[in-house]
Design a protein around this motif. Structure first.
Motif, PDB file in Angstrom:
ATOM      1  N   GLU A 151       0.816  -1.222  -0.023  1.00  0.00           N
ATOM      2  CA  GLU A 151      -0.098   0.061  -0.044  1.00  0.00           C
ATOM      3  C   GLU A 151       0.879   1.132   0.095  1.00  0.00           C
ATOM      4  OE1 GLU A 151      -3.555  -2.050   2.739  1.00  0.00           O
ATOM      5  OE2 GLU A 151      -1.669  -1.165   3.598  1.00  0.00           O
ATOM      6  N   ASP A 198      -1.086  -0.017  14.528  1.00  0.00           N
ATOM      7  CA  ASP A 198      -1.291   0.878  13.131  1.00  0.00           C
ATOM      8  C   ASP A 198      -1.224   2.370  13.373  1.00  0.00           C
ATOM      9  OD1 ASP A 198      -2.142   1.794  11.110  1.00  0.00           O
ATOM     10  OD2 ASP A 198      -4.083   0.811  10.967  1.00  0.00           O
ATOM     11  N   LEU A 214      -1.295   5.066  11.858  1.00  0.00           N
ATOM     12  CA  LEU A 214      -2.405   6.019  11.207  1.00  0.00           C
ATOM     13  C   LEU A 214      -3.218   5.202  10.529  1.00  0.00           C
ATOM     14  CD1 LEU A 214      -2.765   8.916  11.854  1.00  0.00           C
ATOM     15  CD2 LEU A 214      -1.957   9.583   9.763  1.00  0.00           C
ATOM     16  N   ASP A 215      -4.209   4.823  11.088  1.00  0.00           N
ATOM     17  CA  ASP A 215      -5.390   3.967  10.442  1.00  0.00           C
ATOM     18  C   ASP A 215      -6.442   4.880   9.755  1.00  0.00           C
ATOM     19  OD1 ASP A 215      -6.923   1.550   9.945  1.00  0.00           O
ATOM     20  OD2 ASP A 215      -8.378   2.598  10.865  1.00  0.00           O
ATOM     21  N   GLY A 216      -6.730   4.548   8.545  1.00  0.00           N
ATOM     22  CA  GLY A 216      -7.521   5.261   7.713  1.00  0.00           C
ATOM     23  C   GLY A 216      -6.821   6.612   6.929  1.00  0.00           C
ATOM     24  N   SER A 217      -5.494   6.223   6.704  1.00  0.00           N
ATOM     25  CA  SER A 217      -4.562   7.367   6.163  1.00  0.00           C
ATOM     26  C   SER A 217      -5.099   7.732   4.852  1.00  0.00           C
ATOM     27  CB  SER A 217      -3.274   6.846   6.151  1.00  0.00           C
ATOM     28  OG  SER A 217      -2.856   5.835   5.614  1.00  0.00           O
ATOM     29  N   ASN A 272     -18.221  -1.431   2.886  1.00  0.00           N
ATOM     30  CA  ASN A 272     -17.983  -0.688   1.664  1.00  0.00           C
ATOM     31  C   ASN A 272     -18.842  -1.491   0.521  1.00  0.00           C
ATOM     32  OD1 ASN A 272     -16.991   0.141  -0.727  1.00  0.00           O
ATOM     33  ND2 ASN A 272     -14.879   0.277   0.013  1.00  0.00           N
ATOM     34  N   TRP A 328     -20.342   4.661   6.250  1.00  0.00           N
ATOM     35  CA  TRP A 328     -19.217   4.006   5.776  1.00  0.00           C
ATOM     36  C   TRP A 328     -18.218   5.353   5.796  1.00  0.00           C
ATOM     37  CZ3 TRP A 328     -16.647  -0.212   6.537  1.00  0.00           C
ATOM     38  CH2 TRP A 328     -15.531  -0.655   5.964  1.00  0.00           C
ATOM     39  N   SER A 351     -12.602   4.849   7.486  1.00  0.00           N
ATOM     40  CA  SER A 351     -11.515   4.930   8.678  1.00  0.00           C
ATOM     41  C   SER A 351     -12.167   4.025   9.792  1.00  0.00           C
ATOM     42  CB  SER A 351     -11.487   6.417   9.261  1.00  0.00           C
ATOM     43  OG  SER A 351     -10.613   7.175   8.765  1.00  0.00           O
ATOM     44  N   MET A 352     -11.467   2.974  10.138  1.00  0.00           N
ATOM     45  CA  MET A 352     -11.791   1.875  10.945  1.00  0.00           C
ATOM     46  C   MET A 352     -12.162   2.763  12.320  1.00  0.00           C
ATOM     47  SD  MET A 352     -10.644  -1.805  12.049  1.00  0.00           S
ATOM     48  CE  MET A 352     -11.650  -3.073  12.566  1.00  0.00           C
ATOM     49  N   PHE A 359     -19.950  -3.182  12.165  1.00  0.00           N
ATOM     50  CA  PHE A 359     -18.991  -3.007  11.180  1.00  0.00           C
ATOM     51  C   PHE A 359     -18.561  -4.301  10.424  1.00  0.00           C
ATOM     52  CE2 PHE A 359     -14.789  -2.998   9.853  1.00  0.00           C
ATOM     53  CZ  PHE A 359     -14.268  -1.582   9.384  1.00  0.00           C
ATOM     54  N   TYR A 399     -16.050  -5.717   7.515  1.00  0.00           N
ATOM     55  CA  TYR A 399     -15.289  -5.830   6.212  1.00  0.00           C
ATOM     56  C   TYR A 399     -15.031  -7.319   5.871  1.00  0.00           C
ATOM     57  CZ  TYR A 399     -12.556  -3.396   2.544  1.00  0.00           C
ATOM     58  OH  TYR A 399     -12.256  -3.033   1.339  1.00  0.00           O
ATOM     59  N   LYS A 430      -9.651  -7.530   4.219  1.00  0.00           N
ATOM     60  CA  LYS A 430      -8.563  -6.493   3.990  1.00  0.00           C
ATOM     61  C   LYS A 430      -7.883  -5.951   5.222  1.00  0.00           C
ATOM     62  CE  LYS A 430      -7.910  -1.682   2.881  1.00  0.00           C
ATOM     63  NZ  LYS A 430      -8.380  -0.287   2.747  1.00  0.00           N
ATOM     64  N   LEU A 431      -8.518  -6.295   6.450  1.00  0.00           N
ATOM     65  CA  LEU A 431      -7.970  -5.456   7.820  1.00  0.00           C
ATOM     66  C   LEU A 431      -7.057  -6.617   8.517  1.00  0.00           C
ATOM     67  CD1 LEU A 431     -11.178  -3.998   8.854  1.00  0.00           C
ATOM     68  CD2 LEU A 431      -9.349  -2.983   8.013  1.00  0.00           C
ATOM     69  N   ARG A 432      -6.121  -6.093   9.097  1.00  0.00           N
ATOM     70  CA  ARG A 432      -5.280  -6.731   9.913  1.00  0.00           C
ATOM     71  C   ARG A 432      -5.561  -7.178  10.919  1.00  0.00           C
ATOM     72  NH1 ARG A 432      -2.861  -3.214   5.600  1.00  0.00           N
ATOM     73  NH2 ARG A 432      -4.609  -2.405   6.361  1.00  0.00           N
TER      74      ARG A 432
END
Ligand code: AHM
Ligand code: MG
Length: 336
Positions: free
Chosen positions: A61, A112, A114-117, A211, A245, A248-249, A263, A265, A277-279
């Motif tokens: 990313e 993380d 900066l999530d939702g960057s 999403n 939506w 940004s988590m 929520f 994903y 997608k998420l870790r």
């Protein structure tokens, strides 16, 4: 009534719940780093911090300048205090070793930065997500490097988790394992003040977050569930639902901790080899601990997220979290 700062809350926890002093110190240091990140984020174009670095992280990313700045702030704040055996970050390929000149401690910090960057440049809320684990004794080495296996513990082993949200208000949301507390940054005083005691996720909700543009790639149970939500009062659930939506988590989870919601994903067919997608370590585990502590639930569709045994640091996972009734419903659809 006198204001309760994060420091005072942590000291009271040390007295009443035997929270170890080094864990208290760790949280204080993370909170201080979050204030610094908040400062950098809020400068925006004035600080020359918007835009991309022209580099990619281990997941391929694009890294934003603020991803890299936030990662460095967290590393520098935490490496010297003697409370950590190591760190791992969404933005680094491998675990971060505590430099040899500093003492090592009992905990592992995972974040993380900066999530939702992808939202930074458009001035939408972003945040820092963190998780604290104990370093198993067999991996604690005073010399040499820390084995990455030390981090591969299920979410049930987390001793603390939380996030900072940089939005209209900057807040720090924290659990030490028996409740969820929300602190608001008093920008004039520079301290986090307890403003949201014992945050709870309502069991029922009429709001969901997903999403929708990925709909055609979802698996059948998710397609069925979301189509039932969209069918509203006339459909099998006989209820109208609202959708949000933010992408940004932290912001989506913050809304759920404030007024409930679901929520999602899910895993999808775009990258079949990746389960979502998420870790797991940087996003799903800390958020699941917070949500469960607030009375909600979190699964990957087939099992409780906190029970998953991680196999690698950057492992992905499908996420369904929030108000219990809806998490149970969508999880049930995966079962039969
Ligand atoms: P990031 O850690 O690279 O910012 O990615 C995680 C973010 C989450 O905050 C958010 O829920 C999701 O990615 C949004 O994904 P999408 O852009 O597919 O809607
Ligand atoms: Mg993230």
């Amino acid at each position: 009534m006198s204001r309760v700062s994060l420091s005072r809350y942590l000291i009271e926890q040390t007295r009443s719940h035997n929270t170890p002093a080094d864990l208290r110190f760790l949280i204080e240091v993370v909170a201080r780093a979050c204030k610094e990140i908040n400062h950098a984020v809020s400068k925006g174009a004035l600080g020359g911090v918007l835009g991309s670095m022209g580099t990619e992280n281990v997941q391929g990313e694009v890294q934003k300048k603020l991803d890299v700045i936030s990662n460095e702030i967290l590393l520098e704040a935490n490496e010297w205090g003697g409370h950590l055996a190591g760190m791992a970050s969404e933005e680094m390929d491998n675990a971060y070793q505590i430099p040899g000149q500093y003492p090592k401690g009992a905990y592992l910090l995972v974040f993380d930065p900066l999530d939702g960057s992808s939202n930074i440049d458009v001035n939408v809320s972003v945040g820092t997500i963190f998780s604290v684990l104990r370093c198993p004794d067999k991996y604690v080495e005073q010399t040499g490097s820390l084995d990455e296996k030390a981090f591969l513990q299920p979410g049930t082993e987390q001793v603390a988790a939380g996030y900072a949200i940089y939005g209209p208000q900057t807040m720090l949301i924290l659990t030490l394992g028996d409740s969820v507390m929300g602190f608001t940054l008093d920008r004039e005083m520079g301290s986090f003040v307890l403003t949201h005691e014992n945050m709870k996720v309502p069991t029922s909700t009429a709001e969901f977050a997903i999403n929708m543009s990925n709909q055609r790639h979802w698996e059948e149970p998710v397609k069925r569930y979301v189509s039932e939500l969209l069918a509203g009062e006339e459909g099998p659930l006989e209820k109208n639902y609202n959708m949000r939506w933010i992408a940004s988590m932290v912001a989506d989870v913050h809304r759920i901790l404030t007024r409930g919601g679901l929520f999602m994903y899910p895993r999808d067919a775009r990258e079949p080899e990746k389960p979502g997608k998420l870790r797991l370590m940087y996003e799903a585990n800390p958020m699941s601990m917070l949500i469960e502590q607030a009375g909600g639930a979190a699964t990957n569709g087939s099992q409780r997220i906190l029970d998953i045994q991680p196999e690698s640091l950057h492992q992905r996972v499908a996420v369904f979290l929030g108000s219990k009734e809806e998490v149970e419903r969508v999880t049930g659809y995966h079962q039969g």
